[in-house]
Structures are given as structure tokens and as C-alpha cells.
Design a protein around this motif. Structure first.
Motif, PDB file in Angstrom:
ATOM      1  N   PRO A 281      31.307  26.883  61.872  1.00 55.20           N
ATOM      2  CA  PRO A 281      31.098  28.115  62.635  1.00 55.20           C
ATOM      3  C   PRO A 281      29.749  28.774  62.374  1.00 55.20           C
ATOM      4  N   SER A 282      29.055  29.078  63.448  1.00 60.14           N
ATOM      5  CA  SER A 282      27.796  29.822  63.425  1.00 60.14           C
ATOM      6  C   SER A 282      27.905  30.934  64.447  1.00 60.14           C
TER       7      SER A 282
ATOM      8  N   ASN B 189      19.071  25.811  62.301  1.00 65.30           N
ATOM      9  CA  ASN B 189      18.420  25.006  61.274  1.00 65.30           C
ATOM     10  C   ASN B 189      19.119  25.059  59.930  1.00 65.30           C
ATOM     11  N   GLU B 190      20.213  25.818  59.823  1.00 68.09           N
ATOM     12  CA  GLU B 190      20.972  25.858  58.584  1.00 68.09           C
ATOM     13  C   GLU B 190      22.324  25.173  58.789  1.00 68.09           C
ATOM     14  N   GLN B 191      22.847  24.605  57.719  1.00 67.15           N
ATOM     15  CA  GLN B 191      24.126  23.899  57.783  1.00 67.15           C
ATOM     16  C   GLN B 191      25.254  24.872  57.489  1.00 67.15           C
ATOM     17  N   PRO B 192      26.046  25.272  58.484  1.00 71.17           N
ATOM     18  CA  PRO B 192      27.178  26.167  58.205  1.00 71.17           C
ATOM     19  C   PRO B 192      28.226  25.457  57.360  1.00 71.17           C
ATOM     20  N   GLU B 193      29.032  26.267  56.670  1.00 68.66           N
ATOM     21  CA  GLU B 193      30.128  25.711  55.892  1.00 68.66           C
ATOM     22  C   GLU B 193      31.223  25.183  56.828  1.00 68.66           C
ATOM     23  N   LYS B 194      31.780  24.045  56.481  1.00 70.74           N
ATOM     24  CA  LYS B 194      32.842  23.461  57.287  1.00 70.74           C
ATOM     25  C   LYS B 194      34.139  24.240  57.084  1.00 70.74           C
ATOM     26  N   VAL B 195      34.865  24.468  58.177  1.00 70.44           N
ATOM     27  CA  VAL B 195      36.146  25.170  58.134  1.00 70.44           C
ATOM     28  C   VAL B 195      37.261  24.160  58.351  1.00 70.44           C
ATOM     29  N   TYR B 196      38.231  24.151  57.451  1.00 68.84           N
ATOM     30  CA  TYR B 196      39.319  23.175  57.537  1.00 68.84           C
ATOM     31  C   TYR B 196      40.588  23.762  58.148  1.00 68.84           C
TER      32      TYR B 196
END
Length: 712
Positions: free
Chosen positions: A325-326, A516-523
Motif C-alpha cells: 500500500p502506497s 521510488n520507495e518500497q512499501p511494506e507488504k501487507v498480508y
């Protein structure tokens, strides 16, 4: 029970849990909300409620501060059971706990900032350990920075059994916690974990491993090579600006020559710089260093985080469906979706008229879930279609057509427009398509030209041109509308950009968003069903009649604000950078119109203009920074490299036949055949326009280049 009523004077139900006794009383607290709340609000409310309960001296169960926690309905056990309903108004946290929520948001923001600092410190330690020659591997460094594998298990969905150190695997169906933790080591007795191949297999069943094994399985699908590559590529050395993997390769090359002697002085090469044999030519090696690393870009426009009305509803929906999510990407997706819904029967009454329908390009590294943009389009168009159909609307008149792929030919795009003059083209490989469109005689080049024509002249008839086949003729399409939604990686797209298409206006038609940033993955916790409010809003837009679909400027104040912002910002940007900035103002006006529409207004306000112009200008600055020269077409494309090599040739040979250029430079000898004839012409034309050389037709050798700067 009285203590709880003091801190929570709203309608609720309190009852004893199954295991409650007189000596060890336990209770559950059931609270109905006045209206549904988001998962983020729910979690904050749970934390605030626990704090209030603690203030009475009671001890709440902290496990309820997560969305996945099971809540048991009344169930009488062998001990004591009582229940007590509390009367009062229905609870609305955003009204009744407005101050508490604001305080909790501030706390979460501080915690997030602290976590970022800790992550940066961890990354620094990892870099030091890996690069200091201590012999520690990435696995060693990762395990030292994540010494508690239990915390990682919980991050990936495991739950801790109350009163026990054991964890219940997210894969288990037995309900019995069977994971034991010893620092960064763990052992799982769950057969489901062993079946999935987590860590190493135990001799007597089960599996075991360390924190690194969890990272490999949950983050990289149990692909060890991929985990090592990703970890090394995405951990950046602040001092060198390189990834750890690149620094390690450079350190290896520096410390070891081809014979394996570490400190022996290397023989000096007799080859001139950049001169390589054609068969060993590597185009990617000549691209600006750092192209695959994180870009240093200006911040995202903060206005993207504060969208009104319908735009906010769409943004929140998209955000909650994203695996990575961004908020900013969700916001730009909301603009694209609302514009595609409005383009069928709505337009802005501005001078000659301005149609909705924008060309959106989403750039992000691989693996951040760009495909979620297209999925959100399909879901919301589908739900809006169903709502219009169920209400008796004419869906054939009101609905835009969704198409996969950017469009191979102008004729193919036109044929789709003949069926429905409002289309949404969705492509997830735009960089590749753009490369093909750079070939002058390709079908994609014709499609790009036709898309440009429709974008620049959305009112009136359009025709793709005559064809050779008798049975393949086309009718004029009047007032075509197209929303283009494309995704790609920054590297692939920048390589595909070329001077000629930029000069012809292909790129100033794009609203480019860069993640350009890697969002945290949501499980967990993603929600795919749109709210009733969102479906109602989409239905409202889709059912707008053409005679009612005109959005105007609010008297003279909005136009005055437009003139002020355009003079101060957009016109200077356009003069400085016509390649990307040629249409900033009209794109901002479309955004302003969507701001108005999102609140079901049909007049653009000065505030709409100001917010829209700030967003569009902010996106432009980021796109310009990506191209390394404030928006100019520099540095990455083959035409630019050829341009530099020819200047070097002219320094040595001020007068030279064009046909002899490739033979005069080894890099150009390898590069020139990979370029299309049109690209050759672009380079020569640019050299002439810049005053570097002039051209003249010679004899049998053809065109001659005469340097205007260097002399023999």
C-alpha cells in the motif's frame, strides 16, 4: 463493571468469558459502532480503549489490538456468568473520540519515525558487517539484527498462545501452538510448516531454522538466491551510493586480479576509454551509474494525502486493496479512475473546452504491486456498471470500455472507439511498448501518433487513415475519449524515451507518477468490497447526462487563480522543459475539475485550482529529476550516447562523411547499428540545432558533417 461504564458511557454489552471464576474474573466487552470504520481507525480505537481500561486498574488483553484476533460470543462456562448491558448513544469514534484519535495518530507517527531511524541504524550495521572483511555473511548480519525470530513469526501471521512462549503457525489448522523460540532460532512441530518447506526438515518431523530462513520463505517465496539478491541490492551504502552487492563486486575486483593475486599492481590497459570491440559492447554499461538504485527525488506532493469526497472514497478503497500500500499511488489511481468515469459524458467549459481522460504513467520498481492499479480500475468500473444496470440505466450509453494493452495499431484503437467512443487502455509493459513505438515504421509508432492526435483534439471527428484492404475501412469517430493507464519500471521507461518523440509532444501528454520507495507488504486486512457510499458515487458519475455534464469555472475568482498559478509556475516550467512540461496547466485544470466533481459540484473553485496545480507541478518536478536534467531528455537513451560520441569524433575530424561516423569510433561502431534510421537523423538534426555542426551533401560519400566549433 461500574469502572468500565465510567470510561465508556456508550451503548455496549459486558459479559463473563467461558473461563471466568469468582477468584479469577474475566469479561468480554462488545461495542456496536454507529457506522463502519476503517481497519486503521478500529486498531486505534482498540488501543485507546485499552488505555482507558488500564486507567481504572483493570488489565485488558493486549492480544485484541490486532485485526485477526478471534472474539468469542457469550458462552457460559462452569464458573461464574453474568452479563450487563449499558445504555447510551451508539459509539462513533471519529465524533466522540476525536481528540483521542488525534493523539493516537501523533503517537503512531512518532513510532513510525523511530522505526525508520532504527531500520536505518540496522541497515548501517549490516553494511558495516558485510563490507568490513569480517567474513560474516548476509545471513549472519540479518540474524544479528533480528535476534528474536518469534517477533518475525508474529509479523508473518503467527499468534502467541496466552500464558505460553509457544506460537501458533499461520498455516496450522489444529489450533495448537507448536512453535518454540530460542533467540533467532526456532523449531516448528507443525506439519503444515514442514510441508511448505520452511527452513530445514527435522529428523523426527517438523522443521527448524533461524530469522533468515523466515525472511527467505515469507518475503521471497522460499527462493534463497532471490532473497540474497534482493537483500544485497536493496541495502544501500550511504557513503558510496551503491548497493551492498555492487560494493562487494567492486571490492572483489579491486582486491583480486585475474590471476587471483590480491595486491599485485595491475598492468595498464592500452585501450582508450570507452573503446570496446563491437561483439563485447554492452549498452547497459554506458547508462548513467545508479539507474537501478533508489532515485533521489523531490518529495511527493503532500496534497495527494488530502483528497475530498469521491476522490477520497476511491483512494481509500484502492489503498486497502493494495498488497504494497502506497497512499500517493492510491491517490493518483483515484484521479485516473474518476477521470475515466467522467470522460464519457462530462467536460470542462474552459475556452475551447477541455475533455476528461488523461494519460497516466505509473513508474515503480518491480515487485511493488503496480498491477493493483489495473485491478482497482476493473473492480470499480464493474461495480459501477452493476449499479447503473440494476437502477435501470442504459449501460451501453453510459459505460466506458476497458481494454487490456496499450494498442498495437492506430486502426485497432479506432476500431474499439467505433464500438464505444470512450475507452480505457490499460498496459503493464509500457516501457517495452514505448521502445517499439520508437521505431519509425512500427505499428506502435502509428498507434502513439494516433493517441497523441486524440489527446490534443478530443472534440470533432477522427479517422486512422486509409488501409489497403477493401473490407477494412473505417468510419469517423466523433469526440473520442481515452484514458491511458500504463505501468512500467523507471529504468525501462527512461531508456525508451527519445528526443524525437519528446519534441513531438509524446511525453508532455503523460502525467507521470513515480513510486521510488518500497512499501511494506501487507498480508492481512485487505478489503476488496467497495463501500455503499463509493458505489453510489460511481453510479452518480456514470449516470451523468451529457447535457448536464459541463463543469465551469467559479465566476472570475477561479480563473484569476488559474492565471496567477499559470504565470508563476506552469509557463516557466513549460519554457524550461517543453518535453515534459508542455501541458501542465491543462492537466492541472482536469485535476481541478475532478476535485469539484468529487464533491458533486459543477463549478471549479480557486481552492480546487491551487491544490491541483501544486499536485501537477510536484509530479512534474519528480519526473524531471528522474531524467537527471530537470526534465530535459538527457543521459539514458541511445540517441544521447551517440550524440556524445559524434562530438568526440568531430573534435578529431572536424569534417567527416556521415557514412564514416561508425567506423571512426568503436563505441559508435557498436551502438550505431542498434539504432533506427530515424534515430540517426535525430542525432544529426540535434547537433545542427545546437550549433555544433552543419551538413552539406557531398559526392558519392553522401552527407558531410562540418564542425562549427572544432578545426583541423
Amino acid at each position: 463493571m461500574e469502572a468500565v461504564e465510567d470510561v465508556f458511557p456508550f451503548r455496549s454489552l459486558l459479559y463473563n468469558s467461558h473461563s471466568a471464576t469468582r477468584e479469577n474474573p474475566k469479561a468480554r466487552f462488545l461495542i456496536p459502532f454507529e457506522k463502519p470504520v476503517s481497519p486503521e481507525i478500529w486498531l486505534m480505537v482498540q488501543k485507546i480503549l485499552n488505555k482507558k481500561i488500564r486507567s481504572t486498574g483493570l488489565i485488558p488483553d493486549g492480544a485484541n489490538e490486532r485485526l485477526s484476533q478471534i472474539f468469542f460470543l457469550p458462552n457460559r462456562g462452569p464458573g461464574v456468568y453474568e452479563s450487563m448491558p449499558f445504555d447510551g448513544p451508539l459509539f462513533d469514534p471519529e465524533t466522540h473520540w476525536q481528540a483521542e484519535l488525534a493523539e493516537e495518530r501523533a503517537i503512531l507517527a512518532e513510532e513510525l519515525a523511530e522505526e525508520r531511524k532504527r531500520k536505518k541504524a540496522r541497515d548501517l550495521k549490516i553494511r558495516e558487517r558485510i563490507s568490513n572483511g569480517s567474513g560474516k555473511t548476509a545471513q549472519d548480519a540479518f540474524n544479528e539484527e533480528y535476534p528474536d525470530s518469534g517477533q518475525l513469526w508474529e509479523r508473518y501471521g503467527a499468534t502467541r498462545q496466552r500464558g505460553s512462549d509457544r506460537l501458533l503457525s499461520p498455516h496450522s489448522e489444529s489450533g495448537a501452538a507448536a512453535i518454540t523460540i530460542n533467540g533467532n532460532k526456532w523449531f516448528s512441530h507443525h506439519g503444515s510448516d514442514a510441508e511448505r518447506g520452511i527452513g530445514q526438515q527435522g529428523k523426527d518431523g517438523g522443521c527448524f531454522g533461524d530469522s533468515w530462513d523466515l525472511y527467505i520463505f515469507f518475503e521471497h517465496g522460499n527462493d534463497r538466491s532471490k532473497a540474497l539478491r534482493h537483500f544485497g541490492d536493496n541495502t544501500i551504502n550511504d557513503e558510496t551510493g551503491n548497493s551492498l552487492n555492487k560494493d562487494q563486486r567492486l571490492a572483489y575486483l579491486k582486491g583480486n586480479n585475474r590471476s587471483g593475486t590480491p595486491d599485485q599492481e595491475q598492468p595498464k590497459s592500452t585501450a582508450k576509454p570507452f573503446e570496446v570491440e563491437p561483439e563485447t559492447f554492452d549498452y547497459d554499461s554506458l547508462i548513467t551509474e545508479g539507474a537501478e538504485e533508489e532515485y533521489d527525488l523531490p518529495d511527493q506532493p503532500k496534497e495527494l494525502l488530502h483528497l475530498p469526497g469521491g476522490l477520497h472514497l476511491i483512494k481509500e478503497y484502492v489503498y486497502r486493496t493494495m498488497q504494497y500500500p502506497s497512499e500517493e499511488m492510491a491517490a493518483m489511481t483515484a484521479f485516473a479512475i474518476l477521470g475515466s468515469l467522467a470522460q464519457k459524458n462530462m467536460y470542462i467549459d474552459s475556452q475551447q473546452g477541455l475533455a476528461f481522460g488523461e494519460f497516466h504513467l505509473f513508474l515503480a520498481p518491480s515487485g511493488v504491486g503496480k498491477e493493483g492499479v489495473a485491478k482497482a480500475f476493473r473492480r470499480l468500473h464493474g461495480d459501477g456498471y452493476a449499479k447503473v444496470r440494476d437502477s435501470g440505466g442504459d449501460v451501453n450509453i453510459l459505460r466506458s470500455k476497458l481494454l487490456g494493452g496499450t494498442g498495437k495499431t492506430a486502426q485497432g484503437i479506432h476500431r474499439a472507439l467505433e464500438e464505444n467512443n470512450s475507452c480505457v487502455l490499460i498496459s503493464d509493459e509500457f516501457g517495452m511498448w514505448l521502445e517499439q513505438a520508437g521505431q519509425s515504421n512500427s505499428h506502435e509508432a502509428g498507434a502513439l501518433k494516433y493517441l497523441q492526435e486524440i489527446y490534443g483534439r478530443p472534440f470533432g471527428p477522427h479517422h486512422p487513415g486509409l488501409t489497403a484492404g477493401k473490407d477494412n475501412q473505417y468510419e469517423d469517430v466523433h469526440d473520442p475519449r481515452i484514458t491511458l493507464v500504463c505501468t512500467s519500471t523507471p529504468e525501462r521507461t527512461v531508456k525508451a524515451f527519445n528526443i524525437q518523440d519528446g519534441a513531438n509532444g509524446a511525453y508532455n501528454r503523460l502525467v507521470i507518477f513515480i513510486q521510488n520507495e518500497q512499501p511494506e507488504k501487507v498480508y492481512r486486512g485487505r478489503i476488496y468490497k467497495p463501500s455503499n457510499d463509493l458505489v453510489e458515487f460511481i453510479s452518480f458519475v456514470m449516470q451523468m447526462k451529457p447535457q448536464n455534464g459541463k463543469i465551469r469555472f467559479d465566476e472570475t475568482k477561479a480563473f484569476d487563480k488559474y492565471e496567477e498559478m499559470d504565470r508563476a509556475f506552469m509557463e516557466p516550467a513549460k519554457r524550461r522543459d517543453p518535453v515534459l512540461g508542455g501541458r501542465l496547466a491543462e492537466q492541472a485544470i482536469r485535476m481541478a475539475g475532478l476535485f469539484a466533481l468529487s464533491e458533486k459540484r459543477f463549478e471549479i473553485s480557486p481552492d480546487d485550482i491551487e491544490k491541483a496545480f501544486k499536485i501537477r507541478l510536484g509530479l512534474h518536478h519528480r519526473a524531471a529529476a528522474l531524467l537527471k536534467a530537470e526534465g530535459n531528455m538527457e543521459g539514458h537513451h541511445k540517441t544521447h550516447l551517440a550524440h556524445k560520441h559524434i562530438i568526440s569524433i568531430l573534435k578529431k575530424k572536424p569534417n567527416i562523411y556521415r557514412s564514416q561516423l561508425a567506423a571512426s569510433s568503436k563505441p559508435l561502431r557498436a551502438l550505431w547499428p542498434t539504432m533506427a534510421p530515424r534515430e540517426h537523423d535525430e542525432v544529426i538534426k540535434r547537433l545542427c540545432l545546437e550549433g555544433i555542426c552543419t551538413t552539406k551533401q557531398g559526392g558519392k560519400g553522401g552527407m558531410i558533417l562540418f564542425s562549427c566549433i572544432y578545426s583541423s
